[in-house]
Scaffold this motif. Structure first.
Motif, PDB file in Angstrom:
ATOM      1  N   ARG A 141      29.551  45.763   1.269  1.00 16.91           N
ATOM      2  CA  ARG A 141      29.937  47.053   1.467  1.00 16.91           C
ATOM      3  C   ARG A 141      31.361  47.265   0.901  1.00 16.91           C
ATOM      4  O   ARG A 141      31.658  48.627   0.331  1.00 16.91           O
ATOM      5  CB  ARG A 141      30.127  47.430   3.166  1.00 16.91           C
ATOM      6  CG  ARG A 141      29.015  47.560   4.024  1.00 16.91           C
ATOM      7  CD  ARG A 141      28.998  48.007   5.246  1.00 16.91           C
ATOM      8  NE  ARG A 141      29.783  47.446   6.253  1.00 16.91           N
ATOM      9  CZ  ARG A 141      29.781  46.317   6.790  1.00 16.91           C
ATOM     10  NH1 ARG A 141      28.391  46.033   6.908  1.00 16.91           N
ATOM     11  NH2 ARG A 141      30.559  45.722   7.624  1.00 16.91           N
ATOM     12  N   ALA A 142      32.167  46.524   0.888  1.00 18.06           N
ATOM     13  CA  ALA A 142      33.330  46.692   0.192  1.00 18.06           C
ATOM     14  C   ALA A 142      33.225  46.636  -1.003  1.00 18.06           C
ATOM     15  O   ALA A 142      34.136  47.404  -1.894  1.00 18.06           O
ATOM     16  CB  ALA A 142      34.375  45.391   0.725  1.00 18.06           C
ATOM     17  N   GLN A 145      31.861  50.159  -2.020  1.00 20.99           N
ATOM     18  CA  GLN A 145      33.027  51.105  -1.938  1.00 20.99           C
ATOM     19  C   GLN A 145      34.062  50.840  -3.133  1.00 20.99           C
ATOM     20  O   GLN A 145      34.795  51.989  -3.747  1.00 20.99           O
ATOM     21  CB  GLN A 145      33.852  50.893  -0.474  1.00 20.99           C
ATOM     22  CG  GLN A 145      32.876  51.239   0.642  1.00 20.99           C
ATOM     23  CD  GLN A 145      33.696  50.976   1.846  1.00 20.99           C
ATOM     24  OE1 GLN A 145      34.812  50.328   1.691  1.00 20.99           O
ATOM     25  NE2 GLN A 145      33.047  51.000   2.905  1.00 20.99           N
ATOM     26  N   GLY A 146      34.129  49.872  -3.661  1.00 24.74           N
ATOM     27  CA  GLY A 146      35.258  49.462  -4.650  1.00 24.74           C
ATOM     28  C   GLY A 146      34.566  50.123  -5.979  1.00 24.74           C
ATOM     29  O   GLY A 146      35.281  50.410  -6.892  1.00 24.74           O
ATOM     30  N   ARG A 147      33.141  50.143  -5.794  1.00 28.40           N
ATOM     31  CA  ARG A 147      32.582  50.778  -7.154  1.00 28.40           C
ATOM     32  C   ARG A 147      32.648  52.334  -7.129  1.00 28.40           C
ATOM     33  O   ARG A 147      31.975  53.012  -8.118  1.00 28.40           O
ATOM     34  CB  ARG A 147      31.171  50.295  -7.382  1.00 28.40           C
ATOM     35  CG  ARG A 147      31.146  48.811  -7.668  1.00 28.40           C
ATOM     36  CD  ARG A 147      31.639  48.439  -9.178  1.00 28.40           C
ATOM     37  NE  ARG A 147      31.104  49.094 -10.146  1.00 28.40           N
ATOM     38  CZ  ARG A 147      30.086  48.346 -10.762  1.00 28.40           C
ATOM     39  NH1 ARG A 147      29.787  47.195 -10.563  1.00 28.40           N
ATOM     40  NH2 ARG A 147      29.587  49.027 -11.974  1.00 28.40           N
ATOM     41  N   GLY A 148      33.080  52.969  -5.878  1.00 29.05           N
ATOM     42  CA  GLY A 148      33.183  54.221  -5.885  1.00 29.05           C
ATOM     43  C   GLY A 148      32.083  54.770  -5.143  1.00 29.05           C
ATOM     44  O   GLY A 148      31.930  56.070  -5.331  1.00 29.05           O
ATOM     45  N   THR A 150      29.531  56.387  -2.275  1.00 26.59           N
ATOM     46  CA  THR A 150      29.756  56.971  -1.130  1.00 26.59           C
ATOM     47  C   THR A 150      28.415  56.651  -0.116  1.00 26.59           C
ATOM     48  O   THR A 150      27.289  55.860  -0.750  1.00 26.59           O
ATOM     49  CB  THR A 150      29.633  58.636  -1.186  1.00 26.59           C
ATOM     50  OG1 THR A 150      28.275  58.883  -1.661  1.00 26.59           O
ATOM     51  CG2 THR A 150      30.701  59.147  -2.023  1.00 26.59           C
ATOM     52  N   ARG A 151      28.781  56.835   1.077  1.00 22.54           N
ATOM     53  CA  ARG A 151      27.621  56.515   1.874  1.00 22.54           C
ATOM     54  C   ARG A 151      26.132  56.982   1.523  1.00 22.54           C
ATOM     55  O   ARG A 151      25.230  56.633   1.712  1.00 22.54           O
ATOM     56  CB  ARG A 151      27.768  56.611   3.395  1.00 22.54           C
ATOM     57  CG  ARG A 151      26.763  56.055   4.367  1.00 22.54           C
ATOM     58  CD  ARG A 151      26.642  54.771   4.399  1.00 22.54           C
ATOM     59  NE  ARG A 151      25.448  54.361   4.683  1.00 22.54           N
ATOM     60  CZ  ARG A 151      25.247  52.887   5.056  1.00 22.54           C
ATOM     61  NH1 ARG A 151      26.014  51.868   5.076  1.00 22.54           N
ATOM     62  NH2 ARG A 151      24.141  52.584   5.549  1.00 22.54           N
ATOM     63  N   GLN A 279      25.303  59.799  -8.555  1.00 28.61           N
ATOM     64  CA  GLN A 279      26.463  60.165  -7.688  1.00 28.61           C
ATOM     65  C   GLN A 279      27.139  61.297  -8.599  1.00 28.61           C
ATOM     66  O   GLN A 279      27.722  62.232  -7.884  1.00 28.61           O
ATOM     67  CB  GLN A 279      27.222  59.081  -7.226  1.00 28.61           C
ATOM     68  CG  GLN A 279      28.426  59.504  -6.529  1.00 28.61           C
ATOM     69  CD  GLN A 279      29.034  58.393  -5.676  1.00 28.61           C
ATOM     70  OE1 GLN A 279      28.650  57.689  -4.934  1.00 28.61           O
ATOM     71  NE2 GLN A 279      30.320  58.003  -6.309  1.00 28.61           N
TER      72      GLN A 279
END
Length: 687
Positions: A141-142, A145-148, A150-151, A279
């Motif tokens: 998950r980190a 998120q680091g790759r930008g 979103t959920r 995205q």
């Protein structure tokens, strides 16, 4: 026995519903929008005068707003031709070039197995997604998120996580009732060759489910390693009965649905590129599965878009990939179907571009996409030096090799003309400015440059003669042909004679296609007729080709004449024939049974024409060299004498050429007088 669902899915992917329907009814040109895959027609299932029958090609669906009939291409055939479901499938398969479905017990068994494999992969999708939200998925998950991401993006693309355990998926899925052999068959698990132990195929990896063209079934998985020291950064499922990687594109179902209405289909290299673009709002991206683009994948792309765009890295590897994609596409090109290329900044991929500049940065690159011919041309220039005659000859041979790969005759003709134009401007730019100047109205390029000022010049009539900058009328085009036919220049007369021979005997055009493509014409109007002839060859494909059958020859000649008249002006061919018959006589009127004679005459005219052009260029080069040698401080008398000497030399050379032309003209008239087109009675013939 039912037809396998996998067969029907493949059929849907290969068949265009618009092409299926247009073979049987016509679409309304005013209301339809082919670029958007949107078509309208008067409904064939009830009487009406205004189109209410709507076809969505990209969705593979039709609907009538009048009688409310609807369905797929198969449904249309069942209703329109009153076929059963199996019969409609077989007709559609034949039109798509697929073998008919085999409806036997073995096929049903294979289909049942595929369905079971699909259940296993869907269960694995759920398992991997659950693991992403578990404590074991914290690092994954980190990373996301680091790759930008979103959920919402993670959920939309069903991204999951394979835990760093040897048997995590094995235990969970067998515990849910799935057989381990089934998991091995779906390549979710694998069996060790060393000890026979079964283990998870994916461990400590971000998981990307790969779905079929409809988006309904998960076929396989792609996994991105979290460990920087992993042997393979990306790992894909092996091929199974459910999954053949050469026939699948990641995110194809979603991209196909989003394409159209000005949104191009984009081909990128990796899963994360597709996800990042999605995205950012660019939802039309797909990716091959860790390999170079394949023929089957290109066919899939063309089902969704006429000109998909390949976004490749700007480094050497990216350029090599562009070259491979160009080589793949060339033989398969057909009218309206091609590929374009986006070159990314070196060291950056689409993910980097949108993270740095948003969707607008990527869209700017897409707007600058280069057509296929640009990529081919740049590669040819990079591979060849042009500093010697031998190297330029090798370059010419490479040009011919490229255009020879294209199977469709119409596309090949236009492609060859564009390459020829580029070659002309390239080589002309390498000469000194004076070598480009004409001697006068009769000099090299003189007729072409003189006519360029009028409505039929090269600036107005380029390439095949079908695109006009200022829109001259059909009468203006025909008048330009008449002017060319009346020209006093023997070279222009010869050009017209060559065209008439090709019009009379299309078999000659088939045999001498390359010769005609390489032949330079001085007159712009006749050059346009030549290009129209080259493009018109494709219109003869369905006609008999027997060169000894007078009816077949006449039919092909008439079809070719109609094509040229449509491109170059009404009655252009008739005008050309009549004027040349009056001036050159019989060989251009009746050549029905004398192909060998026509062939020899054509070759002689071409040889004479090339020699004439060579002479003109040599005189032009001599003039340029002489003027370069004359300095401004020469006395006027010396300058005048040099000019007179030049004129005398030119006149002497021209006189020699005129004598040669008269000799050829005499041979033509002698040939006409002998009436070679008349079949002579031979001894033993019936009276």
């Amino acid at each position: 026995m039912s037809i396998p669902a996998s067969y029907l899915e493949t059929l849907r992917e290969r068949v265009s519903i618009a092409e299926t329907i247009t073979r049987r009814i016509g679409f309304d040109a005013a209301k339809s929008a082919p670029a958007k895959g949107d078509y309208w027609a008067c409904c064939p299932f009830h009487g009406e005068k205004t189109p209410s029958f709507h076809v969505r090609d990209r969705d593979g669906y039709f609907y009538c707003f009048g009688c409310h009939e609807k369905g797929s291409a198969i449904d249309f055939l069942m209703k329109f031709e009153r076929l059963s479901f199996p019969e409609a499938v077989e007709v559609l398969a034949a039109e798509a070039g697929m073998p008919p479905p085999v409806r036997d017990a073995r096929a049903a068994k294979r289909e049942a197995k595929r369905a079971t494999l699909g259940e296993a992969t869907e269960a694995a999708v759920r398992f991997f997604r659950e693991q992403l939200d578990s404590a074991a998925g914290a690092e994954a998950r980190a990373y996301l998120q680091g790759r930008g991401l979103t959920r919402e993006t993670i959920d939309r693309f069903e991204i999951g996580f394979a835990p760093d355990r040897r048997d995590g998926a094995l235990r969970a899925l067998t515990g849910a009732g799935l057989d381990r052999d089934l998991l091995i068959g779906a390549d979710i698990c694998a069996k060790s060759d060393r000890d026979g132990a079964v283990y998870d195929r994916f461990r400590n990896r971000i998981i990307f489910p790969i779905r079929d063209g409809s988006g309904r079934t998960c076929l396989a998985f792609g996994g991105r390693a979290l460990d920087p020291g992993a042997k393979a950064k990306y790992l894909n499922s092996r091929e199974t009965e459910l999954f053949q990687k050469s026939r699948v594109l990641y995110n194809f179902a979603r991209a196909r649905a989003a394409s159209g209405a000005g949104r191009p289909l984009l081909v990128v290299e990796g899963y994360m590129d597709v996800v990042a673009l999605g995205q950012a709002g660019i939802e039309t991206a797909v990716a091959p599965l860790g390999t170079a683009l394949t023929e089957q994948q290109l066919d899939l792309l063309w089902r969704a878009a006429d000109e998909p765009i390949l976004a490749l890295d700007g480094d050497v590897a990216g350029q090599r990939a562009a070259g491979r994609a160009a080589d793949l596409a060339l033989p398969k090109l057909r009218p309206g179907k091609s590929v374009c290329f986006v070159t990314l900044p070196e060291g950056r991929d689409p993910d980097d571009v949108v993270r740095a500049g948003g969707a607008a940065a990527m869209e700017r690159l897409i707007e600058e996409a280069a057509p296929l011919i640009d990529v081919v041309w740049r590669r040819l220039l990079a591979e060849h030096r042009l500093d010697t005659p031998e190297r330029r000859a090798a370059f010419d041979k490479a040009l011919q090799g490229v255009q020879g790969k294209i199977e469709d005759a119409s596309v090949r003709g236009h492609f060859a003309q564009e390459l020829k134009d580029r070659r002309f401007h390239l080589f002309r730019s390498q000469r000194s400015p004076m070598t480009q100047a004409p001697l006068g109205p009769q000099g090299p390029g003189g007729a072409r440059r003189a006519s360029a000022a009028g409505p039929m010049g090269r600036s107005a009539w380029r390439g095949g003669g079908s695109v006009f900058a200022e829109g001259p009328t059909a009468e203006a085009k025909a008048a330009a042909i008449a002017d060319a036919s009346n020209s006093a220049d023997p070279a222009v007369m010869r050009e017209g004679a060559i065209l008439v021979l090709l019009l009379e005997r299309p078999a000659l055009l088939d045999e001498r296609m390359t010769v005609v493509e390489d032949l330079d014409f001085l007159d712009a109007a006749l050059d346009s007729v030549k290009n129209a002839l080259l493009c018109g060859v494709a219109s003869l494909d369905d006609l008999p080709r027997d060169p000894d059958d007078a009816n077949a020859v006449a039919a092909r000649s008439s079809a070719l004449e109609a094509f040229v008249d449509e491109r170059c002006g009404r009655d252009v061919c008739r005008e050309l024939r009549l004027r040349l018959k009056n001036r050159l006589g019989g060989p251009f009127s009746s050549l029905d049974a004398q192909l060998d004679q026509v062939r020899r005459l054509f070759d002689e005219l071409v040889t004479q024409h090339r020699a004439d052009l060579t002479w003109r260029r040599e005189i032009d080069a001599y003039r340029t060299e002489l003027l370069d040698d004359l300095s401004e401080d020469l006395e006027p008398r010396r300058l005048q004498e040099a000019a007179r000497e030049q004129v005398r030399s030119r006149d002497a050379a021209r006189e020699t050429a005129v004598q040669a032309e008269q000799t050829t003209s005499g041979r033509l008239k002698a040939l006409a007088a002998s009436e070679p087109w008349v079949r002579r009675k031979r001894r033993g013939d019936a009276p």
